[in-house]
Design an enzyme around this catalytic site. Sequence first.
Site, mmCIF file in Angstrom:
data_model
loop_
_atom_site.group_PDB
_atom_site.id
_atom_site.type_symbol
_atom_site.label_atom_id
_atom_site.label_comp_id
_atom_site.label_asym_id
_atom_site.label_seq_id
_atom_site.Cartn_x
_atom_site.Cartn_y
_atom_site.Cartn_z
ATOM 1 N N CYS A 86 0.836 -1.206 0.000
ATOM 2 C CA CYS A 86 0.000 0.000 0.000
ATOM 3 C C CYS A 86 0.871 1.258 0.000
ATOM 4 C CB CYS A 86 -0.974 -0.053 1.174
ATOM 5 S SG CYS A 86 -2.263 1.175 1.079
ATOM 6 N N HIS A 175 -3.708 -5.146 0.581
ATOM 7 C CA HIS A 175 -3.124 -5.656 1.828
ATOM 8 C C HIS A 175 -3.141 -7.191 1.858
ATOM 9 C CE1 HIS A 175 -2.636 -1.865 4.015
ATOM 10 N NE2 HIS A 175 -3.625 -1.466 3.223
ATOM 11 N N GLU A 177 -1.765 -9.023 3.943
ATOM 12 C CA GLU A 177 -1.687 -9.512 5.334
ATOM 13 C C GLU A 177 -3.057 -9.709 5.981
ATOM 14 O OE1 GLU A 177 -1.025 -6.553 4.204
ATOM 15 O OE2 GLU A 177 -1.232 -4.942 5.674
#
Length: 519
Positions: A86, A175, A177
């Site tokens: 990001c 993202h 994660e």
Amino acid sequence: MNLDLNLNKILIIDFGSQFTQLIVRRVRELGVYSELVSHKKIKSSQIKSNTKGIILSGGPLNVYQLNNNLFDNTILKLNIPILGICFGHQILSKFNGGKVKQSRHREFGLANIYKKNDSLLTKNFFNKKEKKVWMSHADQVYKLPKKFKVIGSSTNSKYAIVENIEKKFFGVQFHPEVTHTENGKTIISNFIFNICKIKKNWSSKDQKEKLIKEVKKQIGNNKVICALSGGVDSSVVAQLLNKAIGKKLYCIFVNTGLLRKNEENQVVKTFKKRLKINLIYINAEKEFLKKLKNVSDPEKKRKIIGNLFIKIFERYAKKIKNVKFLAQGTLYPDLIESRSVTGSQTSKIKSHHNVGGLPKRMNLKLIEPLKFLFKDEVRKLGLELNLNKEIISRHPFPGPGLAIRMPGIITSEKIKILKEADHYFIKALKDHDLYNKIWQAYAALLPVKTVGVMGDNRTYEYLCLLRAITSEDGMTADFFEFKKSFSQMISNKIVNSIRGINRVVYDITSKPPSTIELE
Ligand code: XMP
């Protein structure tokens, strides 16, 4: 006192994203050690050869705000593979000659992403034509630097996945994660194993052996004291030190009289009898009750309990001669300074762990062997250390104990009633397989009496409040929704079994605006 793990690692540079800790956890879940540092503090000269890869996190800043005080961009010249996520992706573009600006369409939430080219980073990621990923950005890269290639695009982000294979720079606008991103872990796994070529070095077994070795080296022939509360963190610290230094460890357990029903017996049984830890058991019930007599102010209660705990702990600790260390169960999130981009300290040190000004007063050094671990890692380590599941999966319990679950004055009669109610509630949760679905649950005794009817008799007794919440970390929480049959069963059980309670209510507030505890 630093534990230098000296392991090969993936370094996560935090720019203030709310997801940064998740990146660290994902890497560790994949079996590789990772560390988090603030973008303001890390300098390229501090990055040693054991850093095999760097991940730049997301964050609320604009890349054009990044001056030298905020980020040492010579880090990008170290010849270490970098994954930018990001904001991190925008940093990689900006410092390599690309351009970033506010996007016309902000992307928040799920977006579809499409494959444009093959890449080591996306191996096995695009297992179908489009992929759902989690976006959260207002700015975006609109001009790609030279020698960067597009790997994937979304409807609103042309450069959603990019790479510069020569420099081993990779950028993703979404993202990977967060769990909402389908297959996000594959991206992280490809980066650390296929690109950084780091080997697995992080499992609870590895941690156990390394920590025991480190702790032994640090402590040498000295003595250590440890405040054992029976909670997960202090239990794991105690057992780790027990394995490392055996009888040179002295655990002190103070029974404040404000613990859950039978807790003191369980602690003695587990630690003294089963694990053969040097345990000093102090029954200070009367002392606590005396000091708390007629006190109803929540802050006063907390102060009295905290101070008396330290006084008693110190009284007994002083009897053990030549102690050099105080062991504490500080965890990694307690130490991470920069969860916000301002670098402000967001975590609070738990009062029970932090045994006041004791280390200084008694001239003790601190030893914090869990300070590199997250809570779930501590739990796994505990199992590896032969602690039983019951201790490992315990709900958090506050240092001041039942005192803050009993608004108003504290009496031994109220404590007795509350211990029973809490016991029935927790037992019912376990019996109905709900305990592990709930982050924390307890019963409280409210300082009001209400009228009820039992048989032909009017009753006038206390009100019991039940609280059960779901949460990630205790900072925010939501109430747990029970089925009517469970609520009915537990309210009947409490009212019928405990003299002194004739009404049960359930707390349906979230945090915020409420807190988890009542005081
Ligand atoms: P609150 O009530 O602040 O609680 O929403 C958040 C979490 O912290 C625990 N808590 C404490 N833990 N000493 C502790 O060790 C304390 O004084 C203390 N006060 C609250 C609480 O149980 C919940 O898990």
